[in-house]
Design a protein around this motif. Structure first.
Motif: not given
Length: 367
Positions: A172-190
């Motif tokens: 299930a989709l929990v949330a859709a977070v609006k950010i800036g244009e053309e998001p690409e890289g996604v990394t979680i802080r340790p």
């Protein structure tokens, strides 16, 4: 390799999301893979394996890390790119897209319409290399990250300027977070409390609180940020800036820009084009691929400076390290191969044929 502009999402997007705000929950939207998927392959013996997504041929190349040979090839779906490993090392999550490739200079008005039925996150069983299900997580997903407890996926949806947060168990989709244009890289802080997402169009990184799914801060970094790598202690983040030929250094606790590391040298293009980033578990180095420049750069985080660079292949993008941190693998799109790099001698020791346009790389120790 990555296409600078791809059409993206509104498939599962919750309506009328405000910038930085999470959308309302939706019903589960995961489903089994298409019937065309090949029959399950026999399970492979345990070992250290390298998994490579092939964007053009739509499949997965599986490499034995010790023998440095291909041991399996498995179908995935259209345009597989980003790839991550589940914390329990039983599954791979692969971003699949039905949007047509759009290399630099493409007239997007002449592109064929996207096949939205092909968009999703393929969950691959590591034991058999088969797709168990497709999780719908917005249009044209490109890169993604998985939480340390394995319960959440964070997926970049480029044209919708959003990040989809997905519950892994239900799809299930929990949330859709609006950010800036053309998001690409996604990394979680340790520490798992914050996820960083690059915005190519905005020249910024967005820090998102993983508890509230709200934007904490927009961090201006420079033209066309691509990928993110954190030091193991979570103190700093390093961001590749493709159009600047540089690396942005961010204070990852205060979410503030610290400095820029300029990359220089002679390569296949006039200046480096930083793309993929990875950091070993000991945090001793930051490794950066440079696309059409063809080199791997080594950044010393103690000095925040480039130590050296050397040629590794044609347009290296995805990069991953073996568990001992001594060997790296890069996906080289135009040449349809993977470079095996001895980091001590700083040499390519072998090139392994892959599928068409290899893109992402992941390593799993199944022993």
């Amino acid at each position: 390799m990555s296409s600078p502009r791809r059409s993206l999402p509104t498939l599962i997007v919750a309506a009328a999301c405000l910038a930085g705000a999470a959308c309302s929950k939706e019903a589960p939207r995961s489903e089994p893979p298409p019937a065309a998927t090949a029959a399950p392959a026999p399970a492979l013996a345990p070992g250290v394996r390298v998994y490579v997504t092939n964007e053009a041929s739509g499949n997965l190349t599986v490499i034995d890390a010790v023998g440095q040979t291909v041991i399996a090839t498995a179908p995935l779906g259209k345009r597989p790119r980003g790839i991550v490993v589940s914390p329990d090392r039983k599954s791979l999550y692969v971003a699949l897209s039905g949007s047509p490739p759009a290399p630099p200079g493409t007239d997007e008005s002449k592109l064929p319409p996207p096949d939205r039925s092909a968009d999703g996150i393929g969950e691959v069983d590591i034991a058999t290399n088969t797709v168990k299900r497709i999780v719908h997580a917005g249009n044209d997903p490109e890169q993604l990250a998985v939480s340390a407890d394995g319960t959440r996926l964070y997926v970049a949806n480029e044209d919708a300027s959003q990040v989809s947060v997905v519950d892994v168990a239900s799809g299930a989709l929990v949330a859709a977070v609006k950010i800036g244009e053309e998001p690409e890289g996604v990394t979680i802080r340790p520490d798992g409390r914050v996820v960083y997402v690059t915005s190519e169009g905005d020249g910024a990184v967005f820090a998102i609180d993983t508890q509230t799914n709200k934007v904490l801060r927009r961090i201006a970094v420079g033209p066309r940020p691509r990928s993110i790598g954190f030091l193991p202690d979570g103190s700093r983040a390093y961001v590749s800036l493709e159009n600047d030929g540089a690396i942005a250094v961010i204070d990852a606790q205060k979410h503030s820009f610290l400095r820029r590391i300029q990359l220089t040298g002679k390569g296949n293009t006039p200046k480096p084009r930083p793309m993929g980033i990875t950091v070993p578990l000991d945090g001793s180095m930051v490794y950066v691929t440079t696309g059409s420049f063809g080199h791997l750069f080594l950044i010393d985080p103690a000095k925040n400076a480039a130590v050296t660079s050397f040629e590794v292949g044609q347009r290296p993008w995805g990069i991953a390290l073996l568990p001992d941190g001594k060997t790296a693998f890069t996906a080289n799109g135009p040449s349809n191969d993977v470079s095996v790099i001895d980091l001590a001698s700083r040499q390519v020791v072998k090139k392994i044929p892959a599928g068409e346009r290899p893109w992402g790389v992941a390593v799993v120790d199944t022993r």
